[in-house]
Write an enzyme that holds these catalytic residues in place. Sequence first.
Site, PDB file in Angstrom:
ATOM      1  N   SER A  38       0.795  -1.228   0.000  1.00  0.00           N
ATOM      2  CA  SER A  38       0.000   0.000   0.000  1.00  0.00           C
ATOM      3  C   SER A  38       0.830   1.282   0.000  1.00  0.00           C
ATOM      4  O   SER A  38       0.336   2.320  -0.418  1.00  0.00           O
ATOM      5  CB  SER A  38      -0.969   0.015   1.174  1.00  0.00           C
ATOM      6  OG  SER A  38      -0.290   0.199   2.386  1.00  0.00           O
ATOM      7  N   LYS A  82      -0.141   4.503   6.846  1.00  0.00           N
ATOM      8  CA  LYS A  82      -0.746   5.291   5.770  1.00  0.00           C
ATOM      9  C   LYS A  82      -0.251   6.725   5.833  1.00  0.00           C
ATOM     10  O   LYS A  82       0.384   7.147   6.785  1.00  0.00           O
ATOM     11  CB  LYS A  82      -2.280   5.291   5.886  1.00  0.00           C
ATOM     12  CG  LYS A  82      -2.925   3.934   5.899  1.00  0.00           C
ATOM     13  CD  LYS A  82      -2.777   3.206   4.590  1.00  0.00           C
ATOM     14  CE  LYS A  82      -3.411   1.820   4.672  1.00  0.00           C
ATOM     15  NZ  LYS A  82      -3.068   0.992   3.557  1.00  0.00           N
TER      16      LYS A  82
END
Length: 164
Positions: A38, A82
Site C-alpha cells: 500500500s 498510511k
Amino acid sequence: MQRLRKAGRYLVGTVQVLCGVHLFNEHVAEIRPCAGASMYPTLADSGTLVLHSRLALRLSPLARGNLVTAVSPLDPAHQVLKRVMGLPGDVVCVDPTGERRLADVEWCTVPPGHVWLAGDNQSNSTDSRDYGPVPMGLIRGKIVARVWPSPDWLNTTFHKVDRA
C-alpha cells in the site's frame, strides 16, 4: 552465597535494562518492519524497516503528508501505515483515482477529531476510501525515517504551491 548475590544483581540489572527498552519502545520510538504494497514506492512491500515514533506524534501536530501508524478500523488487532491526506475540516475527494466507483459520495468533509488516510499505492491500498475518516484516537505514531534499506529521513510533509 557470593555467587547467588552476583546472579541476583545480574538478574536485577537485566530486568532493569529490559524495562528501559520496553518503556523506550512504547513511549519514544521503535524500529518496525513494514509489509504490504500500500505504500509503494515510498516504502517497499517487504524487507523495509522504519523508525516509528510515538513521541513525534506528541511533540508536533499531525500535518498533511505525515506517514502514520494507526489501529485498523476494520481489524483492531492490526495496525496500518498510511499517509495523512486530510485533517479535520478538510474536504477530500473520496476516490481521486476513479478506480473504485464508490456509492454516491465523491467528496467528504473530514469531521472534527478525525483524519483521512490513504496509501501511496492507491490501486493496492485499503484506506479511508474503504473505512472513511479515521478517529485521531486510533493514530499510534509517526514514521520519521527509513532504517533499512537505504537509511534516510522521510520527507513527509506537503509544501504549499504558490499559484500566482
